[in-house]
Design an enzyme around this catalytic site. Structure first.
Site, PDB file in Angstrom:
ATOM      1  N   ARG A  70     -40.360 -22.421  45.833  1.00 58.69           N
ATOM      2  CA  ARG A  70     -41.266 -21.476  45.194  1.00 58.69           C
ATOM      3  C   ARG A  70     -42.422 -21.163  46.145  1.00 58.69           C
ATOM      4  O   ARG A  70     -42.795 -21.977  46.984  1.00 58.69           O
ATOM      5  CB  ARG A  70     -41.819 -22.062  43.895  1.00 58.69           C
ATOM      6  CG  ARG A  70     -40.815 -22.070  42.744  1.00 58.69           C
ATOM      7  CD  ARG A  70     -41.429 -22.603  41.460  1.00 58.69           C
ATOM      8  NE  ARG A  70     -41.745 -24.007  41.557  1.00 58.69           N
ATOM      9  CZ  ARG A  70     -42.939 -24.513  41.809  1.00 58.69           C
ATOM     10  NH1 ARG A  70     -43.979 -23.708  41.934  1.00 58.69           N
ATOM     11  NH2 ARG A  70     -43.122 -25.803  41.908  1.00 58.69           N
ATOM     12  N   TYR A 199     -34.413 -17.525  46.583  1.00 63.76           N
ATOM     13  CA  TYR A 199     -34.467 -18.942  46.186  1.00 63.76           C
ATOM     14  C   TYR A 199     -34.675 -19.098  44.677  1.00 63.76           C
ATOM     15  O   TYR A 199     -35.546 -18.425  44.095  1.00 63.76           O
ATOM     16  CB  TYR A 199     -35.579 -19.694  46.944  1.00 63.76           C
ATOM     17  CG  TYR A 199     -35.853 -21.018  46.266  1.00 63.76           C
ATOM     18  CD1 TYR A 199     -34.966 -22.079  46.434  1.00 63.76           C
ATOM     19  CD2 TYR A 199     -36.912 -21.181  45.388  1.00 63.76           C
ATOM     20  CE1 TYR A 199     -35.147 -23.272  45.745  1.00 63.76           C
ATOM     21  CE2 TYR A 199     -37.113 -22.375  44.697  1.00 63.76           C
ATOM     22  CZ  TYR A 199     -36.218 -23.405  44.877  1.00 63.76           C
ATOM     23  OH  TYR A 199     -36.388 -24.574  44.180  1.00 63.76           O
ATOM     24  N   LYS A 208     -38.747 -20.292  35.545  1.00 62.07           N
ATOM     25  CA  LYS A 208     -40.193 -20.455  35.606  1.00 62.07           C
ATOM     26  C   LYS A 208     -40.917 -19.164  35.194  1.00 62.07           C
ATOM     27  O   LYS A 208     -41.936 -19.200  34.508  1.00 62.07           O
ATOM     28  CB  LYS A 208     -40.633 -20.895  37.007  1.00 62.07           C
ATOM     29  CG  LYS A 208     -40.107 -22.295  37.391  1.00 62.07           C
ATOM     30  CD  LYS A 208     -40.506 -23.285  36.389  1.00 62.07           C
ATOM     31  CE  LYS A 208     -40.006 -24.684  36.396  1.00 62.07           C
ATOM     32  NZ  LYS A 208     -39.606 -25.525  37.362  1.00 62.07           N
ATOM     33  N   HIS A 228     -43.711 -27.386  30.808  1.00 63.96           N
ATOM     34  CA  HIS A 228     -42.886 -27.899  31.921  1.00 63.96           C
ATOM     35  C   HIS A 228     -42.487 -29.338  31.595  1.00 63.96           C
ATOM     36  O   HIS A 228     -42.992 -30.276  32.202  1.00 63.96           O
ATOM     37  CB  HIS A 228     -43.713 -27.834  33.213  1.00 63.96           C
ATOM     38  CG  HIS A 228     -42.914 -27.999  34.472  1.00 63.96           C
ATOM     39  ND1 HIS A 228     -43.508 -28.339  35.679  1.00 63.96           N
ATOM     40  CD2 HIS A 228     -41.599 -27.877  34.743  1.00 63.96           C
ATOM     41  CE1 HIS A 228     -42.583 -28.408  36.619  1.00 63.96           C
ATOM     42  NE2 HIS A 228     -41.419 -28.130  36.085  1.00 63.96           N
ATOM     43  N   SER A 250     -43.384 -30.640  39.585  1.00 57.25           N
ATOM     44  CA  SER A 250     -42.114 -30.411  40.247  1.00 57.25           C
ATOM     45  C   SER A 250     -41.743 -31.585  41.163  1.00 57.25           C
ATOM     46  O   SER A 250     -42.587 -32.093  41.896  1.00 57.25           O
ATOM     47  CB  SER A 250     -42.203 -29.127  41.076  1.00 57.25           C
ATOM     48  OG  SER A 250     -42.585 -28.056  40.234  1.00 57.25           O
ATOM     49  N   CYS A 252     -41.090 -34.621  40.458  1.00 52.19           N
ATOM     50  CA  CYS A 252     -41.759 -35.889  40.125  1.00 52.19           C
ATOM     51  C   CYS A 252     -41.002 -36.683  39.071  1.00 52.19           C
ATOM     52  O   CYS A 252     -41.565 -37.583  38.443  1.00 52.19           O
ATOM     53  CB  CYS A 252     -43.187 -35.633  39.668  1.00 52.19           C
ATOM     54  SG  CYS A 252     -44.255 -35.112  41.026  1.00 52.19           S
ATOM     55  N   ASP A 279     -36.355 -29.819  32.219  1.00 50.58           N
ATOM     56  CA  ASP A 279     -37.394 -29.083  32.953  1.00 50.58           C
ATOM     57  C   ASP A 279     -38.357 -28.316  32.046  1.00 50.58           C
ATOM     58  O   ASP A 279     -39.532 -28.241  32.340  1.00 50.58           O
ATOM     59  CB  ASP A 279     -36.735 -28.109  33.939  1.00 50.58           C
ATOM     60  CG  ASP A 279     -37.699 -27.608  35.016  1.00 50.58           C
ATOM     61  OD1 ASP A 279     -38.414 -28.430  35.621  1.00 50.58           O
ATOM     62  OD2 ASP A 279     -37.749 -26.388  35.248  1.00 50.58           O
ATOM     63  N   ARG A 376     -30.867 -28.102  46.072  1.00 51.61           N
ATOM     64  CA  ARG A 376     -30.691 -28.241  44.623  1.00 51.61           C
ATOM     65  C   ARG A 376     -29.244 -28.060  44.201  1.00 51.61           C
ATOM     66  O   ARG A 376     -28.440 -27.469  44.909  1.00 51.61           O
ATOM     67  CB  ARG A 376     -31.558 -27.206  43.900  1.00 51.61           C
ATOM     68  CG  ARG A 376     -33.050 -27.377  44.197  1.00 51.61           C
ATOM     69  CD  ARG A 376     -33.899 -27.258  42.984  1.00 51.61           C
ATOM     70  NE  ARG A 376     -35.263 -27.687  43.265  1.00 51.61           N
ATOM     71  CZ  ARG A 376     -36.048 -28.249  42.355  1.00 51.61           C
ATOM     72  NH1 ARG A 376     -35.614 -28.462  41.134  1.00 51.61           N
ATOM     73  NH2 ARG A 376     -37.274 -28.617  42.668  1.00 51.61           N
TER      74      ARG A 376
HETATM   75  P1  GTP Z   1     -38.263 -30.183  39.260  1.00 45.83           P
HETATM   76  O1  GTP Z   1     -36.830 -29.808  39.032  1.00 45.83           O
HETATM   77  O2  GTP Z   1     -38.773 -29.728  40.581  1.00 45.83           O
HETATM   78  O3  GTP Z   1     -39.178 -29.739  38.167  1.00 45.83           O
HETATM   79  O4  GTP Z   1     -38.327 -31.786  39.415  1.00 45.83           O
HETATM   80  P2  GTP Z   1     -38.132 -33.053  38.473  1.00 45.83           P
HETATM   81  O5  GTP Z   1     -39.429 -33.401  37.849  1.00 45.83           O
HETATM   82  O6  GTP Z   1     -36.960 -32.872  37.576  1.00 45.83           O
HETATM   83  O7  GTP Z   1     -37.844 -34.193  39.543  1.00 45.83           O
HETATM   84  P3  GTP Z   1     -36.554 -35.110  39.807  1.00 45.83           P
HETATM   85  O8  GTP Z   1     -36.174 -35.922  38.602  1.00 45.83           O
HETATM   86  O9  GTP Z   1     -35.504 -34.257  40.380  1.00 45.83           O
HETATM   87  O10 GTP Z   1     -37.106 -36.128  40.899  1.00 45.83           O
HETATM   88  C1  GTP Z   1     -37.533 -35.716  42.150  1.00 45.83           C
HETATM   89  C2  GTP Z   1     -37.640 -36.847  43.094  1.00 45.83           C
HETATM   90  O11 GTP Z   1     -38.377 -37.941  42.529  1.00 45.83           O
HETATM   91  C3  GTP Z   1     -36.296 -37.409  43.523  1.00 45.83           C
HETATM   92  O12 GTP Z   1     -36.297 -37.563  44.912  1.00 45.83           O
HETATM   93  C4  GTP Z   1     -36.220 -38.732  42.841  1.00 45.83           C
HETATM   94  O13 GTP Z   1     -35.456 -39.637  43.574  1.00 45.83           O
HETATM   95  C5  GTP Z   1     -37.673 -39.161  42.695  1.00 45.83           C
HETATM   96  N1  GTP Z   1     -37.871 -39.992  41.484  1.00 45.83           N
HETATM   97  C6  GTP Z   1     -37.516 -39.674  40.222  1.00 45.83           C
HETATM   98  N2  GTP Z   1     -37.811 -40.668  39.359  1.00 45.83           N
HETATM   99  C7  GTP Z   1     -38.378 -41.656  40.082  1.00 45.83           C
HETATM  100  C8  GTP Z   1     -38.905 -42.939  39.760  1.00 45.83           C
HETATM  101  O14 GTP Z   1     -38.907 -43.386  38.609  1.00 45.83           O
HETATM  102  N3  GTP Z   1     -39.421 -43.664  40.787  1.00 45.83           N
HETATM  103  C9  GTP Z   1     -39.437 -43.186  42.067  1.00 45.83           C
HETATM  104  N4  GTP Z   1     -39.960 -43.956  43.011  1.00 45.83           N
HETATM  105  N5  GTP Z   1     -38.934 -41.982  42.418  1.00 45.83           N
HETATM  106  C10 GTP Z   1     -38.411 -41.221  41.438  1.00 45.83           C
HETATM  107  C1  SPV Z   2     -39.776 -26.699  40.004  1.00 45.32           C
HETATM  108  O1  SPV Z   2     -40.177 -26.381  41.136  1.00 45.32           O
HETATM  109  O2  SPV Z   2     -40.531 -27.215  39.144  1.00 45.32           O
HETATM  110  C2  SPV Z   2     -38.359 -26.500  39.644  1.00 45.32           C
HETATM  111  C3  SPV Z   2     -37.503 -25.775  40.568  1.00 45.32           C
HETATM  112  O3  SPV Z   2     -37.942 -26.908  38.564  1.00 45.32           O
HETATM  113  S1  SPV Z   2     -37.764 -24.060  40.547  1.00 45.32           S
HETATM  114  O4  SPV Z   2     -36.832 -23.479  39.599  1.00 45.32           O
HETATM  115  O5  SPV Z   2     -37.500 -23.590  41.883  1.00 45.32           O
HETATM  116  O6  SPV Z   2     -39.105 -23.777  40.128  1.00 45.32           O
HETATM  117 MN    MN Z   3     -39.544 -27.779  37.323  1.00 46.06          MN
END
Ligand code: GTP
Ligand code: SPV
Ligand code: MN
Length: 593
Positions: A70, A199, A208, A228, A250, A252, A279, A376
Site C-alpha cells: 500500500r 498491488y 481497504k 480493521h 497490518s 501484526c 482482516d 501474499r
Molecule cells: P495484514 O494482512 O497486513 O492486515 O496482517 P495481519 O495482521 O493479518 O498479520 P499476519 O497474521 O499475517 O502476521 C504478520 C507477521 O507477524 C508474520 O510474519 C507472522 O509470522 C508474525 N506474527 C503473527 N503472530 C505472531 C505472534 O504471535 N508472535 C510473533 N512473534 N510473530 C507473529
Molecule cells: C494490510 O496492509 O493491512 C493488508 C493488506 O491487509 S492490503 O490489502 O494490501 O491492505
Molecule cells: Mn490488513
C-alpha cells in the site's frame, strides 16, 4: 445484460466513455467465464499456473518492482471539507482531485478490455452486506476479487433494480508509474479511484478502500462500525462458542490469531477455535442489544513470509488450492512456491520475487530475500480447515471481547483490560506499533496507529473516536469488554519473549474468563492485569511465572514518556478531540503519578 439497474448501467456507461476500452466484459460469476480469464492471463504472461498436481487451481503473479505494498502517501480522502478528512489523512478537494484524475483516466483503456465486477461485501442476503461495482483493466484484479468477495449476478440481484446504494470503484493500471499513483476516496460520492498500481490493497477496491475507508464513513452516518479486525470463535468443551474481535496493524498477527491452533492443554479438553475473519469486521448492534460482527470478505489476502506448518498450519492448508500467490519465490524444480520462514530449505533452483533465476541457498546466505516481505496469498475462506460454521451467517456473530494490539518492543504489557468502554476507546486511540512491509516506507518505526485504523479511517479520526464513544453509550452494559495485548515484547538481545502464535490462546482464555466474570485481576495505572498465575503456562518450555511477571510489568517511566507523545498526537485533532479522551489522558497521567 446482468442488471436493469439504471444507476449501475449509467455509471458503467460513464466509465466506458471516460476510459474508452475496446471491449467491456461483465463478470457474471460463472466458473466458465473465470476459467477462460485464467487461461487468458496465462497466455499473456500476466499470471502463471503453478504445479497443478501439488497446488490445484493455484496461480502465480509478480507485480512491478515499484508496486509491492500500500502507498499511504498516495492515498487520499477527498471530502468537501478538509476537516472531515482530518489530520491523519491526505486531502484534496473533490473538485481539484477530479481535475487531476479525469485526464489521467481519459482513454486509459484504449485497446484493452474493461472488466465490470459486481460484488457483495458480506454474505448475500445479509442486512449488513453492501454492494460495490469495480471496473478494472486487470484480470489479476478480477481473479482476486472473485476470491476475496462474492462477485457476479448474485451481487447485482442483491442490489436490486432501483437502488443507488453501491460503491463505485474505478481502477486502471495505466503505466504503473509510482509518481502518478493515486488511491483516492470520495466518501460523499460513494466512489473510489485507483490508478497506476497493480498491488492488492491499492487495487482490490472492495477491501481497504471500500470495506474500511468508505465503510467507516458510512458506519459513522448509519450507526455501525467498520474495523480493521479479525473475528474468531472459541468453542468450549460444552459446545458454546464465544467470539472475539481483534484490531492489530497490518502484518501484526491478525491472520495468525484468527486461525490459531489451540495448545495441547486446551485441545485435549475439547476446545476449538473457529475463524470468521482475518482482516475486517463490520459491527452492528443487534436486536438483542449486543454487538454483532460479520466479515465482509470471502477470502484471505494474507502475508506469506513466516507462514509455516508450525506457526500457522491452517493458513498453509488454506493456500493449497484455488489460491493466487503474489511476489513469493518459485521453486523451479517443482513449480511450487517458497518464502522466508516456510522451511529452512530455500530451493536451489529458484526464481526470486523480482523474476531472476538464482541459487536459493546462496542468495539467502548473501543476505537477500527470495520472497518479498509483503508477498501474499489470496485464498478462498472455504478452504480453511477451521473456517467457522457461522462464516456465511447473515446475522453475523455476537462479540464478547474487543482486543487491541500492536508491535511494541517495550512499553505495552502482554495483556491488560480497560476499566470500561470509554477507557477502552482511549486504549485503542493510543495504540502504537512498529511499521511493517505492508505499506511502502520505513519498517520498524513506532508510530501511533489508533485502533489499527490510521491508514484506513475514511474521515476525521477525532470524529471516529466520538463514534466509538457513541456506540459504547448505545451498547451500555451489553458492550463487549475491551483489552490490549502485545505479543512482541523483546529481551535485551531483541528476541521475542512471548512464544506467540497458538500460545496466544492462553491470553485469550484469560480474556474470556474476565468477560464471564470468572477471573481475578490486578488494578494497575493502565488497566486491569491478570494475576501472573492466571495465565496458564502448562506445557510451555521456556516460560516461567517470572517470565509472565516480566511481560506484565508496567514501567512508569516508559509510560510517562508515552503520555508525552500521546499529548503531541492528540494536539493534532484540535477541537475534534472528544473531551472524554482528554479526561482519559488526564486520568492516566494522574494514575501514573
Ligand atoms: P495484514 O494482512 O497486513 O492486515 O496482517 P495481519 O495482521 O493479518 O498479520 P499476519 O497474521 O499475517 O502476521 C504478520 C507477521 O507477524 C508474520 O510474519 C507472522 O509470522 C508474525 N506474527 C503473527 N503472530 C505472531 C505472534 O504471535 N508472535 C510473533 N512473534 N510473530 C507473529
Ligand atoms: C494490510 O496492509 O493491512 C493488508 C493488506 O491487509 S492490503 O490489502 O494490501 O491492505
Ligand atoms: Mn490488513
Amino acid at each position: 445484460m446482468l442488471t436493469n439497474n439504471k444507476n449501475v448501467l449509467a455509471w458503467v456507461d460513464e466509465m466506458v466513455a471516460l476510459c474508452k476500452p475496446a471491449k467491456v466484459v461483465w463478470l457474471d460469476g460463472s466458473e466458465e467465464q473465470l476459467q477462460a480469464l485464467r487461461e487468458e492471463a496465462v497466455s499473456t504472461g500476466e499470471m502463471m499456473w503453478l504445479n497443478q498436481e501439488k497446488l490445484p487451481g493455484c496461480m502465480y503473479h509478480r507485480t512491478a518492482v515499484n508496486d509491492v505494498a500500500r502507498v499511504e502517501d498516495r492515498t487520499f480522502i477527498c471530502s468537501t471539507k478538509q476537516e472531515d478528512a482530518g489530520p491523519t489523512n491526505n486531502w484534496k478537494s473533490p473538485q481539484e482531485m477530479h481535475g487531476i484524475l479525469t485526464p489521467m483516466y481519459y482513454g486509459v483503456m484504449e485497446g484493452k478490455t474493461m472488466y465490470v465486477i459486481p460484488y457483495s461485501m458480506g454474505p448475500i442476503g445479509s442486512k449488513m452486506s453492501k454492494v460495490g461495482i469495480e471496473v478494472t483493466d486487470s484480470i489479476y484484479v478480477v481473479l482476486n476479487m472473485d476470491i476475496m468477495t462474492r462477485i457476479g449476478k448474485r451481487a447485482l440481484d442483491q442490489l436490486g433494480d432501483e437502488s443507488n446504494d453501491f460503491v463505485r470503484g474505478l481502477h486502471a493500471k495505466a503505466d504503473l508509474d509510482d509518481k502518478k499513483r493515486y488511491i483516492v476516496h470520495f466518501p460523499e460520492e460513494n466512489s473510489i479511484c485507483s490508478i497506476n498500481s497493480g498491488y492488492g490493497g491499492n487495487v482490490l477496491l472492495g477491501k481497504k478502500c471500500f470495506a474500511l475507508r468508505i465503510a467507516s464513513y458510512q458506519g459513522k452516518n448509519e450507526g455501525w462500525m467498520a474495523e480493521h479486525m479479525l473475528i474468531l470463535g472459541i468453542e468450549n468443551p460444552q459446545g458454546e462458542t464465544k467470539y472475539i474481535c481483534a484490531a492489530f496493524p497490518s502484518a501484526c498477527g491478525k491472520t495468525n490469531l484468527a486461525m490459531l491452533i489451540p495448545p495441547e492443554i486446551y485441545k485435549k479438553q475439547g476446545y476449538k477455535v473457529w475463524t470468521v475473519g482475518d482482516d475486517i469486521a463490520w459491527l452492528r448492534q443487534g436486536e438483542d442489544g449486543r454487538l454483532w460482527a460479520i466479515n465482509p470478505e470471502n477470502g484471505f489476502f494474507g502475508v506469506a513470509p513466516g507462514t509455516n506448518e508450525k506457526s500457522n498450519p491452517n493458513a498453509l492448508h488454506t493456500t493449497m488450492k484455488g489460491t493466487i500467490f503474489t511476489n513469493v519465490a518459485i521453486n523451479n524444480d517443482t513449480n511450487t512456491v517458497w518464502w522466508e520462514g516456510l522451511d529452512k530449505n530455500p530451493p536451489v533452483n529458484a526464481t526470486e520475487w523480482k523474476g531472476a533465476k538464482v541459487n536459493g541457498p546462496e542468495y539467502v546466505a548473501a543476505g537477500n530475500k527470495l520472497a518479498h516481505p509483503n508477498s501474499r496469498f489470496t485464498a478462498p475462506a472455504k478452504n480453511c480447515p477451521c473456517v467457522s460454521p457461522e462464516f456465511d451467517n447473515p446475522q453475523g456473530v455476537p462479540i464478547s471481547a474487543i482486543v487491541f494490539g500492536g508491535r511494541r518492543a517495550k512499553t505495552a504489557p502482554l495483556v491488560y483490560q480497560s476499566f470500561d468502554w470509554n477507557h477502552g476507546t482511549f486504549v485503542g486511540s493510543i495504540m502504537a506499533s512498529e511499521t511493517t512491509a505492508a505499506a511502502a516506507g520505513a519498517v520498524g518505526v513506532v508510530r501511533r496507529d489508533p485502533m489499527a485504523m490510521l491508514p484506513f479511517c475514511g474521515y476525521n479520526m477525532g470524529d471516529y473516536w466520538q463514534h466509538w464513544l457513541d456506540m459504547g453509550a448505545k451498547l451500555g452494559d451489553k458492550a463487549p469488554k475491551i483489552f490490549n495485548v502485545n505479543w512482541f515484547r523483546t529481551d535485551d538481545e531483541g528476541h521475542f519473549i512471548w512464544p506467540g502464535f497458538g500460545d496466544n490462546m492462553r491470553v485469550l482464555m484469560w480474556i474470556l474468563a474476565r468477560c464471564e466474570g470468572k477471573a481475578d485481576a490486578v488494578e494497575t495505572a493502565i488497566g486491569y492485569e491478570p494475576k501472573p498465575e492466571d495465565i496458564n503456562i502448562e506445557g510451555l518450555k521456556d516460560v516461567t511465572i517470572d517470565t509472565i511477571k516480566g511481560l506484565l510489568d508496567v514501567d512508569a517511566d516508559l509510560w510517562k514518556a508515552d503520555v508525552a507523545s500521546i499529548e503531541e498526537f492528540y494536539a493534532k485533532f484540535g477541537s475534534k478531540l472528544p473531551a472524554e479522551m482528554k479526561h482519559q489522558l488526564e486520568a492516566l497521567k494522574a494514575r501514573l503519578g
